[in-house]
Design an enzyme around this catalytic site. Structure first.
Site, PDB file in Angstrom:
ATOM      1  N   SER A 134     -15.681  15.129 -10.363  1.00 28.60           N
ATOM      2  CA  SER A 134     -14.480  14.864 -10.752  1.00 28.60           C
ATOM      3  C   SER A 134     -14.604  13.240 -11.099  1.00 28.60           C
ATOM      4  O   SER A 134     -15.418  12.862 -11.672  1.00 28.60           O
ATOM      5  CB  SER A 134     -13.337  15.136  -9.947  1.00 28.60           C
ATOM      6  OG  SER A 134     -11.993  14.824 -10.523  1.00 28.60           O
ATOM      7  N   TYR A 148      -8.172  12.513 -20.421  1.00 34.17           N
ATOM      8  CA  TYR A 148      -9.370  12.810 -19.268  1.00 34.17           C
ATOM      9  C   TYR A 148      -9.034  12.910 -18.099  1.00 34.17           C
ATOM     10  O   TYR A 148      -9.358  13.820 -17.547  1.00 34.17           O
ATOM     11  CB  TYR A 148     -10.398  11.419 -19.439  1.00 34.17           C
ATOM     12  CG  TYR A 148     -11.467  11.286 -18.639  1.00 34.17           C
ATOM     13  CD1 TYR A 148     -12.714  12.278 -18.685  1.00 34.17           C
ATOM     14  CD2 TYR A 148     -11.231  10.829 -17.071  1.00 34.17           C
ATOM     15  CE1 TYR A 148     -13.694  12.125 -17.634  1.00 34.17           C
ATOM     16  CE2 TYR A 148     -12.546  10.464 -16.277  1.00 34.17           C
ATOM     17  CZ  TYR A 148     -13.441  11.297 -16.631  1.00 34.17           C
ATOM     18  OH  TYR A 148     -14.485  11.362 -15.750  1.00 34.17           O
ATOM     19  N   LYS A 152      -9.127  15.960 -15.025  1.00 37.47           N
ATOM     20  CA  LYS A 152     -10.027  15.736 -13.873  1.00 37.47           C
ATOM     21  C   LYS A 152      -8.892  16.102 -12.631  1.00 37.47           C
ATOM     22  O   LYS A 152      -9.128  16.612 -11.648  1.00 37.47           O
ATOM     23  CB  LYS A 152     -10.428  14.401 -13.771  1.00 37.47           C
ATOM     24  CG  LYS A 152     -11.705  13.999 -14.746  1.00 37.47           C
ATOM     25  CD  LYS A 152     -12.554  14.995 -14.069  1.00 37.47           C
ATOM     26  CE  LYS A 152     -13.861  14.550 -14.909  1.00 37.47           C
ATOM     27  NZ  LYS A 152     -15.021  15.586 -14.780  1.00 37.47           N
TER      28      LYS A 152
END
Length: 293
Positions: A134, A148, A152
């Protein structure tokens, strides 16, 4: 005991460093990449230990085929490393639909599907360790990388629930959460949304990445060693930060979140039914917190 590792995104960056280290220490690797040509030299040096597999992690059929190939060659998968991914920078409204979808498909949907493909075999073995690569951006939000981070954060939530489900099956889960590392994440791998002048914070982040002033602190070879070591821990962490920058960022964020929670706690609790028992006094509450230990 020699382990079999299945690593996505093994051709460069952290995945490459990890693949090289595992081979050097005598373990076996099913190394996947969109383009396996960069793995040719390793394949020549470690013909018995390395299986290079061409894989686009966003293609479900390829995922299951790759897992089957690894099992056919090595007979088992002891460690799954969901490492493939890429970054993108921009303001939320500036991303194209394709950019949003590609982020979620690569950084969230793909590791979920690969995990699902490997789980039946680990469940049958009653053993295994899943390392989800991650980011500190999966713990703390920051301007300019919202899509993004959406992926994650989602991966972290998925992994926390997964860890509870598979604990009694002998399977361990660790979210590896790096800060800035000397890979090409902020270089060739980074993509960008169109710039909107009003978003100053976002544009500053884009400029830092594009002009080369971003200075990552982490060493991918050291990170690879930590990941190799962590799978031998009897009680590995669910969340593993990598890099002093990641530690400092999360400490600051967690302290701020706790202050906010305490400030608004009475308001939060005021929405219960008047006759509701205390959550910690209910059987569900006790079981829920016990599962989270």
């Amino acid at each position: 005991m020699k382990k079999v590792w299945f690593i996505t995104g093994a051709s460069r960056g952290l995945g490459r460093s990890l693949t090289e280290l595992i081979l050097e220490t005598g373990h076996f690797v099913a190394a996947t990449a969109r383009d396996t040509s960069s793995l040719t030299q390793l394949q020549t040096s470690y013909p018995e230990q390395l299986l290079a597999i061409k894989l686009d992690v966003t293609q479900q059929s390829e995922v299951y085929h790759a897992v089957d190939k690894a099992l056919a060659r090595f007979g088992k998968i002891d460690v799954l490393v969901n490492n493939a991914g890429f970054g993108i920078t921009g303001a939320v409204e500036a991303y194209t639909e394709e950019q949003v979808r590609s982020q979620l498909e690569t950084n969230l949907y793909a590791p979920i599907e690969i995990t699902r493909a490997v789980l039946p075999h680990m469940r049958s073995q009653r053993s295994g360790h899943i390392l989800q690569v991650s980011s500190v951006g999966g713990r703390v939000g920051s301007g300019g990388v919202s899509i993004y981070q959406a992926a994650k954060f989602g991966l972290s939530g998925f992994s926390e629930g997964l860890a509870i489900e598979v604990a009694e099956l002998g399977i361990k889960v660790t979210c590896v959460e790096p800060g800035g590392f000397k890979t090409d994440w902020a270089g060739d791998s980074m993509t960008y949304a169109a710039s909107i002048p009003d978003y100053k914070i976002v544009n500053q982040r884009q400029e830092i990445f594009q002009n080369g002033t971003f200075v990552p602190m982490g060493d991918p070879k050291k990170a690879a060693q930590v990941m190799l070591d962590i799978v031998n821990e009897p009680n590995p962490p669910l969340h593993l930060l990598l890099g002093s920058d990641a530690v400092a960022i999360v400490k600051s964020s967690e302290a701020a979140k706790l202050r906010e929670l305490e400030h608004w706690e009475k308001v939060s609790s005021s929405t219960d039914h008047d006759d509701s028992p205390a959550f910690l006094d209910t059987d569900y509450g006790k079981r829920y917190l016990d599962l989270k230990k």
